[in-house]
Design an enzyme around this catalytic site. Structure first.
Site, mmCIF file in Angstrom:
data_model
loop_
_atom_site.group_PDB
_atom_site.id
_atom_site.type_symbol
_atom_site.label_atom_id
_atom_site.label_comp_id
_atom_site.label_asym_id
_atom_site.label_seq_id
_atom_site.Cartn_x
_atom_site.Cartn_y
_atom_site.Cartn_z
ATOM 1 N N SER A 238 38.583 38.667 43.674
ATOM 2 C CA SER A 238 39.599 37.844 44.324
ATOM 3 C C SER A 238 40.463 38.736 45.205
ATOM 4 O O SER A 238 40.257 39.955 45.267
ATOM 5 C CB SER A 238 40.479 37.152 43.267
ATOM 6 O OG SER A 238 41.222 38.122 42.538
ATOM 7 N N LYS A 239 41.445 38.151 45.875
ATOM 8 C CA LYS A 239 42.295 38.933 46.772
ATOM 9 C C LYS A 239 43.043 40.033 46.040
ATOM 10 O O LYS A 239 43.286 41.105 46.585
ATOM 11 C CB LYS A 239 43.294 38.010 47.482
ATOM 12 C CG LYS A 239 42.666 37.175 48.587
ATOM 13 C CD LYS A 239 43.719 36.402 49.349
ATOM 14 C CE LYS A 239 43.076 35.617 50.492
ATOM 15 N NZ LYS A 239 44.070 34.846 51.268
ATOM 16 N N ARG A 240 43.409 39.787 44.795
ATOM 17 C CA ARG A 240 44.140 40.823 44.056
ATOM 18 C C ARG A 240 43.260 42.028 43.753
ATOM 19 O O ARG A 240 43.757 43.112 43.461
ATOM 20 C CB ARG A 240 44.728 40.249 42.764
ATOM 21 C CG ARG A 240 43.703 39.802 41.734
ATOM 22 C CD ARG A 240 44.365 39.023 40.603
ATOM 23 N NE ARG A 240 43.385 38.452 39.707
ATOM 24 C CZ ARG A 240 42.927 39.046 38.621
ATOM 25 N NH1 ARG A 240 43.350 40.263 38.301
ATOM 26 N NH2 ARG A 240 42.038 38.450 37.853
ATOM 27 N N GLY A 242 41.039 43.114 46.033
ATOM 28 C CA GLY A 242 40.667 43.712 47.307
ATOM 29 C C GLY A 242 39.681 42.880 48.095
ATOM 30 O O GLY A 242 39.051 43.372 49.024
#
Length: 462
Positions: A238-240, A242
């Site tokens: 996910s975005k957290r 990277g």
């Protein structure tokens, strides 16, 4: 057989780490075998496909150096070929019109769930002969009811799917546009794709596609489904973790070769080696060495690898990128190559290196307050004034000579070199960090060094 792979992204979002790795593996496999790598933009979802996403895909692949052969193919432009394939299936009796409404399908699935069955289309329109003119319909593929469909995957091995669990796939929507599974089969066959390299999230589509290959009497490629990338906690990327657009890594100062090297090691290995040049990757890569387990994204390893590449890069190869990031007139300062060379060892990425180089081309007007309080005492000013006078009188200025002069002045004053070297560094660089003082002053030169020392003293004394 000529190896021909493809990367077929959908331009409905950005090109992320997972997609970039898929493209890299397909590219490496083609280049390893002296084959071709094709780019196909799967833009049949016209509502969600955007030009911006297409540009990010092209830009990201170009930055990574994953050059494709020929012009990119846009899937939406091939709709006539897709419809021709559907008409062939209808003529053969392998496809039919389905008039079931959304409500009918919802009721069907709810009834199946209530009975403890897997919700799927039950084939009720298979033998329908009427064709109501005012009723919308889709075209479905007539899937086999018995037996199994086998995927002999180059990564995952032998995977079988009972045909009874594969319902009749929609080929054309009510608006006449083709669905993914149909379009990808027709396009891969027409483009002569020999190996389909893609993420394991596509595995469930593969038996349906195999059935279509057989029904259309098309040459089927070999499949290689790569396990997905998870975050360090084992959860889906996910975005957290990277999972940003691949081009954001460029904006964050990563080198393309470092990112390629890191992506290659996410699921592929060659002994215990970690660092591979692009040519080594081409020579060594093979799908048989791709693991079956999900890879885990490790930001620290990417940072370490990028540092390795940055330190070993030729300064000349970094000049263009640093010049662009600096956004300053570098002709007004020292030659950029030796500046880059002086900073490579202590930099993690191009942003670090660029910020370290900035003061060489932009004289400081402010000075780090904490460093000033720590390093400037009452006895500092006479040392700096003595240094300025001696530098001004030098006929043959060099960084080495300036360094030796600092040592002489401090020795006469009975103190360590840091008592003068650090204030000098702060005055010329604006803060307490720069390359070694001899390199720093040598790169700035006599006139710039004197000008900065005098200007800094005026500001701090005021």
């Amino acid at each position: 057989m000529t190896v021909r792979t493809r990367f077929a992204p959908s331009p409905t979002g950005m090109l992320h780490i997972g997609g970039a790795r898929t493209a890299l593996f397909a590219w490496l496999y083609a280049r390893h075998h002296g084959g071709e790598f094709v780019l196909r933009i799967e833009d049949t979802d016209r509502e969600r496909s955007t030009d911006e996403a297409t540009e990010v895909i092209l830009d990201g692949l170009s930055w990574l150096g994953l050059n494709w052969d020929g012009e990119p193919v846009f899937q939406a432009a091939r709709q006539d070929q897709h419809i021709d394939a559907v008409n062939q299936l209808i003529k053969q009796g392998d496809a039919y019109r389905c008039y079931c409404s959304k409500d009918t399908l919802d009721d069907m699935r709810e009834s199946q769930r209530s009975a403890g069955k897997k919700p799927m289309y039950d084939g009720r329109c298979r033998h329908r002969n009427d064709q109501p003119a005012d009723q919308p319909y889709v075209i479905r593929f007539r899937s086999p009811d018995e037996g199994e469909t086998v995927v002999n995957d180059l990564v995952l091995g032998h995977v079988s799917f009972p045909n009874a669990e594969l319902d009749d796939l929609i080929l054309l929507r009510t608006d006449g546009t083709p669905t993914y599974n149909l379009a990808v089969v027709v396009d891969d066959a027409d483009m002569g794709i020999s190996h389909v390299v893609r993420g394991s999230d596509h595995l469930n589509n593969t038996p349906r596609q195999i059935q279509l290959y057989h029904a259309l009497k098309l040459t089927m490629p070999q499949f290689a489904h790569i396990p997905l990338i998870h975050g360090p906690d084992g959860a889906k990327m996910s975005k957290r973790h990277g999972a940003v657009a691949i081009t954001e890594y460029r904006e964050q100062g990563y080198l393309a070769d470092a990112v390629n090297n890191y992506l290659a090691r996410l699921g592929w290995s060659h002994g215990d080696e970690e660092v591979f040049s692009r040519q080594q990757l081409i020579e060594l890569f093979d799908l048989t060495q791709v693991g079956k387990a999900a890879a885990r994204f490790d930001q620290q390893k990417l940072d370490w690898l990028n540092g390795q590449y940055l330190r070993n890069a030729k300064p000349a190869d970094l000049v263009d990128a640093v010049t662009q990031l600096l956004n300053l007139d570098v002709t007004s300062g020292p030659d950029l190559e030796p500046v880059i060379s002086s900073l490579q060892e202590r930099s993690k990425n191009l942003l670090d290196l660029t910020e370290g180089a900035r003061f060489f081309y932009q004289a400081p007007t402010t000075y780090q307050e904490k460093a000033v309080k720590k390093n400037f005492k009452d006895g500092t000013w006479p040392l700096i004034e003595t240094f300025i006078t001696a530098i001004d009188a030098m006929d043959d200025f060099s960084g080495e000579a300036a360094h030796a002069l600092i040592g002489e002045i401090c020795e006469k004053a009975g103190m360590g070199m840091g008592k003068l070297a650090q204030p000098v560094r702060i005055l010329v660089a604006g803060g307490p960090v720069s390359p070694p003082i001899d390199l720093t002053l040598g790169l700035l030169g006599k006139e710039e060094t004197l000008q900065r020392l005098k200007a800094g003293m005026a500001v701090l004394k005021a």
